[in-house]
Design a protein around this motif. Sequence first.
Motif, PDB file in Angstrom:
ATOM      1  N   UNK A 110       6.571  27.273   1.100  1.00 43.93           N
ATOM      2  CA  UNK A 110       8.003  27.486   0.895  1.00 43.93           C
ATOM      3  C   UNK A 110       8.633  26.311   0.167  1.00 43.93           C
ATOM      4  N   UNK A 111       7.861  25.254   0.032  1.00 43.55           N
ATOM      5  CA  UNK A 111       8.330  24.084  -0.710  1.00 43.55           C
ATOM      6  C   UNK A 111       7.107  23.344  -1.222  1.00 43.55           C
ATOM      7  N   UNK A 112       7.310  22.554  -2.283  1.00 40.77           N
ATOM      8  CA  UNK A 112       6.192  21.739  -2.740  1.00 40.77           C
ATOM      9  C   UNK A 112       6.158  20.456  -1.921  1.00 40.77           C
ATOM     10  N   UNK A 113       5.034  19.801  -1.991  1.00 37.08           N
ATOM     11  CA  UNK A 113       4.885  18.544  -1.263  1.00 37.08           C
ATOM     12  C   UNK A 113       5.952  17.537  -1.714  1.00 37.08           C
ATOM     13  N   UNK A 114       6.164  17.470  -3.024  1.00 38.98           N
ATOM     14  CA  UNK A 114       7.133  16.496  -3.532  1.00 38.98           C
ATOM     15  C   UNK A 114       8.561  16.796  -3.102  1.00 38.98           C
ATOM     16  N   UNK A 115       8.849  18.066  -2.892  1.00 38.04           N
ATOM     17  CA  UNK A 115      10.180  18.417  -2.384  1.00 38.04           C
ATOM     18  C   UNK A 115      10.354  17.947  -0.947  1.00 38.04           C
ATOM     19  N   UNK A 116       9.282  17.962  -0.207  1.00 38.24           N
ATOM     20  CA  UNK A 116       9.382  17.634   1.213  1.00 38.24           C
ATOM     21  C   UNK A 116       9.261  16.139   1.492  1.00 38.24           C
ATOM     22  N   UNK A 117       8.561  15.425   0.627  1.00 38.88           N
ATOM     23  CA  UNK A 117       8.380  13.986   0.853  1.00 38.88           C
ATOM     24  C   UNK A 117       9.699  13.243   0.691  1.00 38.88           C
ATOM     25  N   UNK A 118      10.016  12.399   1.642  1.00 39.96           N
ATOM     26  CA  UNK A 118      11.228  11.578   1.556  1.00 39.96           C
ATOM     27  C   UNK A 118      10.817  10.150   1.256  1.00 39.96           C
ATOM     28  N   UNK A 119      11.391   9.633   0.193  1.00 35.31           N
ATOM     29  CA  UNK A 119      11.056   8.259  -0.187  1.00 35.31           C
ATOM     30  C   UNK A 119      11.947   7.298   0.601  1.00 35.31           C
ATOM     31  N   UNK A 120      11.351   6.317   1.231  1.00 37.06           N
ATOM     32  CA  UNK A 120      12.123   5.368   2.027  1.00 37.06           C
ATOM     33  C   UNK A 120      13.029   4.541   1.118  1.00 37.06           C
ATOM     34  N   UNK A 121      14.261   4.304   1.574  1.00 41.47           N
ATOM     35  CA  UNK A 121      15.233   3.601   0.728  1.00 41.47           C
ATOM     36  C   UNK A 121      15.082   2.084   0.789  1.00 41.47           C
ATOM     37  N   UNK A 122      14.422   1.601   1.816  1.00 44.50           N
ATOM     38  CA  UNK A 122      14.304   0.146   1.970  1.00 44.50           C
ATOM     39  C   UNK A 122      13.015  -0.398   1.383  1.00 44.50           C
ATOM     40  N   UNK A 123      11.924   0.329   1.653  1.00 38.48           N
ATOM     41  CA  UNK A 123      10.606  -0.196   1.308  1.00 38.48           C
ATOM     42  C   UNK A 123       9.979   0.661   0.224  1.00 38.48           C
TER      43      UNK A 123
ATOM     44  N   UNK B   7      19.209  12.449   7.716  1.00 36.56           N
ATOM     45  CA  UNK B   7      20.172  13.233   6.942  1.00 36.56           C
ATOM     46  C   UNK B   7      19.634  13.627   5.575  1.00 36.56           C
ATOM     47  N   UNK B   8      18.432  13.164   5.283  1.00 36.25           N
ATOM     48  CA  UNK B   8      17.847  13.488   3.981  1.00 36.25           C
ATOM     49  C   UNK B   8      16.746  14.539   4.092  1.00 36.25           C
ATOM     50  N   UNK B   9      16.555  15.068   5.295  1.00 31.39           N
ATOM     51  CA  UNK B   9      15.515  16.083   5.472  1.00 31.39           C
ATOM     52  C   UNK B   9      15.983  17.422   4.918  1.00 31.39           C
ATOM     53  N   UNK B  10      15.256  17.953   3.962  1.00 30.85           N
ATOM     54  CA  UNK B  10      15.556  19.284   3.447  1.00 30.85           C
ATOM     55  C   UNK B  10      14.388  20.221   3.766  1.00 30.85           C
ATOM     56  N   UNK B  11      13.219  19.817   3.328  1.00 30.61           N
ATOM     57  CA  UNK B  11      12.009  20.582   3.631  1.00 30.61           C
ATOM     58  C   UNK B  11      11.100  19.760   4.541  1.00 30.61           C
ATOM     59  N   UNK B  12      10.137  20.432   5.147  1.00 27.52           N
ATOM     60  CA  UNK B  12       9.269  19.738   6.088  1.00 27.52           C
ATOM     61  C   UNK B  12       7.816  20.161   5.915  1.00 27.52           C
ATOM     62  N   UNK B  13       6.985  19.594   6.765  1.00 27.72           N
ATOM     63  CA  UNK B  13       5.542  19.859   6.736  1.00 27.72           C
ATOM     64  C   UNK B  13       5.207  21.349   6.783  1.00 27.72           C
TER      65      UNK B  13
ATOM     66  N   UNK C 217       0.830  -1.197   0.000  1.00 27.54           N
ATOM     67  CA  UNK C 217       0.000   0.000   0.000  1.00 27.54           C
ATOM     68  C   UNK C 217       0.868   1.251   0.000  1.00 27.54           C
ATOM     69  N   UNK C 218       0.523   2.182  -0.857  1.00 27.83           N
ATOM     70  CA  UNK C 218       1.276   3.429  -0.893  1.00 27.83           C
ATOM     71  C   UNK C 218       0.962   4.220   0.374  1.00 27.83           C
ATOM     72  N   UNK C 219       1.990   4.435   1.170  1.00 28.70           N
ATOM     73  CA  UNK C 219       1.785   4.972   2.516  1.00 28.70           C
ATOM     74  C   UNK C 219       2.717   6.142   2.789  1.00 28.70           C
ATOM     75  N   UNK C 220       2.181   7.146   3.454  1.00 29.21           N
ATOM     76  CA  UNK C 220       3.032   8.240   3.919  1.00 29.21           C
ATOM     77  C   UNK C 220       2.829   8.390   5.419  1.00 29.21           C
ATOM     78  N   UNK C 221       3.926   8.628   6.120  1.00 25.62           N
ATOM     79  CA  UNK C 221       3.830   8.874   7.556  1.00 25.62           C
ATOM     80  C   UNK C 221       4.282  10.306   7.827  1.00 25.62           C
ATOM     81  N   UNK C 222       3.421  11.057   8.501  1.00 32.40           N
ATOM     82  CA  UNK C 222       3.671  12.482   8.745  1.00 32.40           C
ATOM     83  C   UNK C 222       3.987  12.719  10.212  1.00 32.40           C
ATOM     84  N   UNK C 223       5.074  13.419  10.452  1.00 32.72           N
ATOM     85  CA  UNK C 223       5.440  13.787  11.824  1.00 32.72           C
ATOM     86  C   UNK C 223       4.757  15.108  12.187  1.00 32.72           C
ATOM     87  N   UNK C 224       3.867  15.072  13.159  1.00 35.06           N
ATOM     88  CA  UNK C 224       3.162  16.286  13.584  1.00 35.06           C
ATOM     89  C   UNK C 224       3.813  16.943  14.795  1.00 35.06           C
ATOM     90  N   UNK C 225       4.916  16.385  15.240  1.00 40.84           N
ATOM     91  CA  UNK C 225       5.545  16.909  16.454  1.00 40.84           C
ATOM     92  C   UNK C 225       6.453  18.082  16.099  1.00 40.84           C
TER      93      UNK C 225
END
Lengths: 88, 286
Positions: free
Chosen positions: B84-97, B71-77, B49-57
């Motif tokens: 200040x950034x697009x959603x795609x710029x902020x989304x980090x794709x997991x390297x394992x899954x 170490x891959x965080x550039x932009x955030x929520x 399932x295509x899944x995104x996990x968002x940190x609200x903290x």
Amino acid sequence: MGLFDLFRKQKTTSAQLAKERLQIVISHERAARGSPDYLPRLKQDILEVIRRYHAIADEQVELRVDKDGGREVLELNVTLGNEADGTH
Amino acid sequence: MHRCIHRTAKELDPETLVAKIIVVTSGKGGVGKTTSAAAFSTGLAMHGHKTVVIDFDVGLRNLDLIMGCERRVVYDLINVIHDEATLNQALIRDKRIENLYILPASQTRDKDALNLEGVERVLEELKQQDFDFIVCDSPAGIEQGAQMALYFADEALIVTNPEVSSVRDSDRILGILQSKSRRAESGAEPVKEHLLITRYHPGRVNSGDMLSMEDILDILAIPLLGIVPESPAVLKASNAGAPVILDQKSDAGQAYDDVVARFLGEERPLRFIKVEKRGLLNRLFG
């Protein structure tokens, strides 16, 4: 066996204690949940008025909102206590 | 504000239209919200399932560390919310899954950085991107951040430890879900609640020093999704930045695997709720 049971019964485990305490506090908090925010202030005001006539402790006034069908009912209970037991 | 939402062909199909929004919440801090959100979302993605996990903290970003992408965080929520950034710029794709994405929180100290309109816009945009599941990792407490995380939820994982303050706070957060979520305010079907008991220690339950799962269920009275035992694997996983569900040899990893399978409709018996035989012998002869 009987003796063994006797030993077991005497001992209230800390988990049982935890459960009982939680049940009490949570049922109180659930009852207060739907009630208006002004309830604590209203209670203070009522306390003040009563105290002009009679000395009472905070816990002698109980105030809560109950839902009765479609109606909301504000329930006020004032216990005056008796003079002999020194509650005031 | 996003009033006009483009309708695509896919959106008209009710089966694929609905991305489910799941909040992972607890009221109390330190009970395993982020650990659970990381494991749960990773598990959903492992099932395809295509899944995104968002940190609200906001201000206390940590999901990135648990997911191993710090170490891959550039932009955030917040950057996305403030354009200040697009959603795609902020989304980090997991390297394992495959199919797994992380949207990190900002480290700003500005408490008002989050707002409902902004959060709604981000969630809508994620839905447009065909996500199946949007997992919201809530901050502790019942303040603004926690309320934002749960506001749009369709379902909620209530993470609870077998301990008095955690159970009480879970009940509080259930009250908020039932009165202050969008579903509650709009009179829609209520948020579906799932209890997730973590840090469970069957041995201590047996000796009467810990609330049992039955005790907690009695008090909270919501359906049980799973029980995760207290496990050294959880600390190891966070040390390594690999969600514990990836450690399928560990008890906690297997327990989260069960949780995800149950969430997706599979029936699985509860595990790790009894003292293991060896443990019992150790206790008798040790």
